[in-house]
Design a protein around this motif. Structure first.
Motif, mmCIF file in Angstrom:
data_model
loop_
_atom_site.group_PDB
_atom_site.id
_atom_site.type_symbol
_atom_site.label_atom_id
_atom_site.label_comp_id
_atom_site.label_asym_id
_atom_site.label_seq_id
_atom_site.Cartn_x
_atom_site.Cartn_y
_atom_site.Cartn_z
ATOM 1 N N ARG A 143 51.727 -22.824 -18.351
ATOM 2 C CA ARG A 143 52.562 -23.945 -17.921
ATOM 3 C C ARG A 143 52.525 -24.154 -16.407
ATOM 4 N N GLY A 144 51.871 -23.251 -15.680
ATOM 5 C CA GLY A 144 51.797 -23.387 -14.228
ATOM 6 C C GLY A 144 53.021 -22.865 -13.502
ATOM 7 N N PHE A 145 53.837 -22.038 -14.166
ATOM 8 C CA PHE A 145 55.021 -21.487 -13.526
ATOM 9 C C PHE A 145 54.615 -20.383 -12.553
ATOM 10 N N ASP A 146 55.377 -20.244 -11.469
ATOM 11 C CA ASP A 146 55.054 -19.212 -10.492
ATOM 12 C C ASP A 146 55.561 -17.854 -10.965
ATOM 13 N N ALA A 147 55.252 -16.805 -10.206
ATOM 14 C CA ALA A 147 55.565 -15.439 -10.628
ATOM 15 C C ALA A 147 57.062 -15.238 -10.830
ATOM 16 N N LYS A 148 57.876 -15.817 -9.944
ATOM 17 C CA LYS A 148 59.319 -15.658 -10.058
ATOM 18 C C LYS A 148 59.843 -16.336 -11.319
ATOM 19 N N GLN A 149 59.355 -17.517 -11.612
ATOM 20 C CA GLN A 149 59.789 -18.238 -12.810
ATOM 21 C C GLN A 149 59.378 -17.492 -14.076
ATOM 22 N N ARG A 150 58.168 -16.950 -14.067
ATOM 23 C CA ARG A 150 57.718 -16.179 -15.229
ATOM 24 C C ARG A 150 58.562 -14.931 -15.411
ATOM 25 N N GLN A 151 58.855 -14.258 -14.292
ATOM 26 C CA GLN A 151 59.644 -13.034 -14.384
ATOM 27 C C GLN A 151 61.023 -13.308 -14.972
ATOM 28 N N GLN A 152 61.604 -14.443 -14.633
ATOM 29 C CA GLN A 152 62.919 -14.780 -15.177
ATOM 30 C C GLN A 152 62.890 -14.850 -16.696
ATOM 31 N N SER A 153 61.868 -15.484 -17.244
ATOM 32 C CA SER A 153 61.808 -15.606 -18.705
ATOM 33 C C SER A 153 61.479 -14.275 -19.360
ATOM 34 N N ILE A 154 60.591 -13.492 -18.756
ATOM 35 C CA ILE A 154 60.246 -12.187 -19.326
ATOM 36 C C ILE A 154 61.473 -11.278 -19.342
ATOM 37 N N LEU A 155 62.145 -11.189 -18.187
ATOM 38 C CA LEU A 155 63.339 -10.350 -18.105
ATOM 39 C C LEU A 155 64.430 -10.844 -19.056
ATOM 40 N N ASP A 375 60.018 -26.172 -45.247
ATOM 41 C CA ASP A 375 61.386 -25.900 -45.663
ATOM 42 C C ASP A 375 62.269 -25.893 -44.425
ATOM 43 N N GLY A 376 62.376 -27.075 -43.800
ATOM 44 C CA GLY A 376 63.145 -27.199 -42.577
ATOM 45 C C GLY A 376 62.486 -26.530 -41.390
ATOM 46 N N LYS A 377 61.185 -26.353 -41.448
ATOM 47 C CA LYS A 377 60.504 -25.601 -40.401
ATOM 48 C C LYS A 377 60.359 -26.425 -39.121
ATOM 49 N N GLY A 378 60.656 -25.790 -38.012
ATOM 50 C CA GLY A 378 60.506 -26.429 -36.710
ATOM 51 C C GLY A 378 60.127 -25.392 -35.675
ATOM 52 N N SER A 379 59.273 -25.779 -34.741
ATOM 53 C CA SER A 379 58.806 -24.857 -33.707
ATOM 54 C C SER A 379 59.118 -25.408 -32.331
ATOM 55 N N ALA A 380 59.365 -24.506 -31.400
ATOM 56 C CA ALA A 380 59.590 -24.918 -30.011
ATOM 57 C C ALA A 380 58.283 -25.461 -29.432
ATOM 58 N N ILE A 381 58.391 -26.530 -28.675
ATOM 59 C CA ILE A 381 57.211 -27.114 -28.033
ATOM 60 C C ILE A 381 57.141 -26.533 -26.623
ATOM 61 N N VAL A 382 56.480 -25.406 -26.515
ATOM 62 C CA VAL A 382 56.426 -24.671 -25.251
ATOM 63 C C VAL A 382 55.756 -25.505 -24.167
ATOM 64 N N GLU A 383 54.813 -26.342 -24.588
ATOM 65 C CA GLU A 383 54.041 -27.134 -23.623
ATOM 66 C C GLU A 383 54.896 -28.109 -22.824
ATOM 67 N N THR A 384 56.104 -28.390 -23.272
ATOM 68 C CA THR A 384 56.967 -29.341 -22.562
ATOM 69 C C THR A 384 58.180 -28.663 -21.928
ATOM 70 N N MET A 385 58.253 -27.343 -22.012
ATOM 71 C CA MET A 385 59.434 -26.644 -21.509
ATOM 72 C C MET A 385 59.413 -26.499 -19.998
ATOM 73 N N GLU A 386 60.568 -26.755 -19.387
ATOM 74 C CA GLU A 386 60.776 -26.454 -17.981
ATOM 75 C C GLU A 386 61.111 -24.964 -17.855
ATOM 76 N N PRO A 387 61.023 -24.389 -16.638
ATOM 77 C CA PRO A 387 61.307 -22.956 -16.483
ATOM 78 C C PRO A 387 62.659 -22.529 -17.052
ATOM 79 N N ALA A 388 63.709 -23.295 -16.815
ATOM 80 C CA ALA A 388 65.037 -22.915 -17.322
ATOM 81 C C ALA A 388 65.067 -22.925 -18.842
ATOM 82 N N ALA A 389 64.379 -23.892 -19.443
ATOM 83 C CA ALA A 389 64.339 -23.961 -20.911
ATOM 84 C C ALA A 389 63.566 -22.786 -21.486
ATOM 85 N N LEU A 390 62.472 -22.399 -20.825
ATOM 86 C CA LEU A 390 61.702 -21.258 -21.311
ATOM 87 C C LEU A 390 62.535 -19.981 -21.215
ATOM 88 N N THR A 391 63.330 -19.859 -20.173
ATOM 89 C CA THR A 391 64.195 -18.691 -20.026
ATOM 90 C C THR A 391 65.270 -18.661 -21.113
#
Length: 461
Positions: A143-155, A375-391
């Motif tokens: 998604r092009g997120f920087d190291a700090k943004q990635r760390q937030q979601s991982i943590l 059966d009501g299946k839905g998936s997150a669209i990661v390709e459109t998530m902002e950093p806060a949404a991914l976290t």
């Protein structure tokens, strides 16, 4: 069966720190004798449908993240050589962030949970957590997120897992079993953490998921030919059985046969429900990324009439990619392994789950499991998530994985091992980025193998 006291279980978890320090999980260094990832990939594909494998490669070639989605076996081989605890639980086996999503519980409410169990097997709890943490590093880079943004979601993912396990360790066992994340809870719990744009996108996705059932599948995937409902041909992704050269009669007989044997794997009330439907049509269907090339079918059944459809998916199950490193499943049938693992890990499971076996024209046995197609299946669209949404999404996934492990393993021991501090969280954040580096190197090797003609890829499908 022995039942150690809570204090004994907590002591076992704390003692595991001496065997495998939490900080040791930070380390990822490829060993000198690490196998060629392309060799491993090709070895894994030997039993797959040969004309579909290039589609799998094409889907994996899209990005480093789609490559990661198709390499659960490669990561299992890597984790096998890393420090591991003896704190076992039922593993998803491929707990990356795209294998979570919405689905309809039997009470028809939408809930959030794990939704892919092809590789499920008992094993060290941290293998799933590492697979999840690394997926946020890989997806964040995509998604092009920087190291700090990635760390937030991982943590966020790992902290949510750790905190939830500690909460489950203090709950009554039945309360743990019944706990679940309803979609309404998600909106109330996390909507304030993300933008209004992301909330609206979430609401649209939920609304879409609510419409995904067999009736909707029938509207989209079938038409009427000579007065009979038939699945629409869309080769090579959907191929009705009559279009499989030289195979149509044998395949139809096989499908009818496996439907009969599948019924025997169901509990009586659900078998009675299924027996109210009759077979109408079937087609081969390409599914997923990592699953492409396994034998997968969609089967149309009709109840009262053509306006009462039931779409089932019949999907091949092979040995888990974890089995070479963790031992064979206690179930002699890989389809049963998948179904039993799913029932154990999910808050609520598809009522149509079951398994069966068939023998092909060459005398080779294949094992399958059944589930509803939609059966009501839905998936997150990661390709459109902002950093806060991914976290925020990472927190959902961490809680969900912790619940699956608490249902199937010893939450008290795991909670004691993890502790109240963030030692494990920080270790996995370091591991996730190091493994994302490894994934990029492997993806580069994979791309080069395609460019050189060593392996074939068909893109755009």
């Amino acid at each position: 069966m022995a039942h150690p006291s809570k204090a004994e279980r907590a002591a076992a978890g704390k003692a595991a720190r001496a065997e495998v320090p939490r900080s040791s999980h930070a380390v990822w260094e490829p060993p000198a004798d690490r196998r060629d990832p392309i060799e491993l990939l090709l070895e894994e594909e030997q039993t797959r449908v040969r004309d579909l494998v290039p589609i799998r490669h094409g889907r994996m070639l899209v990005s480093a993240f789609t490559f990661y989605r198709g390499t659960a076996g490669l990561m299992a081989a890597d984790l096998a050589g890393s420090p591991r605890t003896a704190l076992h639980t039922q593993l998803c086996g491929d707990a990356h962030l795209s294998n979570f999503g919405a689905f309809a519980a039997p009470d028809r409410r939408l809930i959030f949970g794990l939704n892919d169990f092809d590789e499920t097997l008992p094993g060290p709890f941290e293998w799933d957590v590492k697979r999840l943490a690394a997926s946020f590093a890989v997806a964040g880079r995509d998604r092009g997120f920087d190291a700090k943004q990635r760390q937030q979601s991982i943590l966020a993912a790992v902290r949510s897992y750790r905190v939830a396990v500690r909460e489950f360790a203090e709950m009554r066992r039945l309360d743990v079993w019944y706990a679940r994340l309803d979609i309404e809870q998600l909106a109330a719990r996390w909507s304030s953490d993300v933008s209004a744009k992301q909330v609206k996108r979430f609401e649209r996705n939920v609304a879409k998921a609510r419409t995904k059932d067999s009736l909707r599948a029938s509207d989209k995937l079938t038409h009427v030919v000579d007065g009979r409902v038939r699945i629409i041909s869309d080769p090579p992704l959907i191929v009705p059985l009559e279009e499989l050269e030289g195979e149509s009669v044998a395949v139809e007989n096989t499908v009818r046969s496996v439907l009969r044997s599948y019924r025997r794997s169901m509990q009586n009330d659900r078998r009675h429900l299924l027996e109210g439907f009759e077979y109408a049509h079937s087609a081969r269907k390409v599914v997923g990324v990592g699953s492409v090339g396994t034998r997968a079918w969609i089967v149309l059944l009709l109840g009262r009439d053509e306006s009462d459809p039931l779409f089932l998916q019949l999907k091949e199950a092979e040995a888990s990619v974890l089995e070479p490193y963790l031992g064979a499943s206690r179930f002699g049938h890989s389809g049963q392994r998948v179904v039993e693992g799913q029932r154990l890990m999910q808050s609520a499971s598809d009522i149509m789950l079951g398994w069966t076996r068939s023998t092909d024209a060459e005398g080779v046995d294949h094992e399958f499991y059944f589930r509803q197609l939609w059966d009501g299946k839905g998936s997150a669209i990661v390709e459109t998530m902002e950093p806060a949404a991914l976290t925020a999404y990472a927190e959902m996934c961490g809680w969900t994985l912790a619940h699956a492990h608490a249902r199937s393993g010893d939450a008290v021991a795991i909670a004691s091992y993890l502790g109240a501090a963030d030692t494990f969280d920080r270790a996995l954040a370091t591991f996730a980025e190091a493994y994302a580096d490894q994934n990029e190197r492997d993806f580069a090797a994979f791309s080069a193998a395609i460019a050189s003609g060593r392996i074939e890829a068909v893109t755009g499908l």
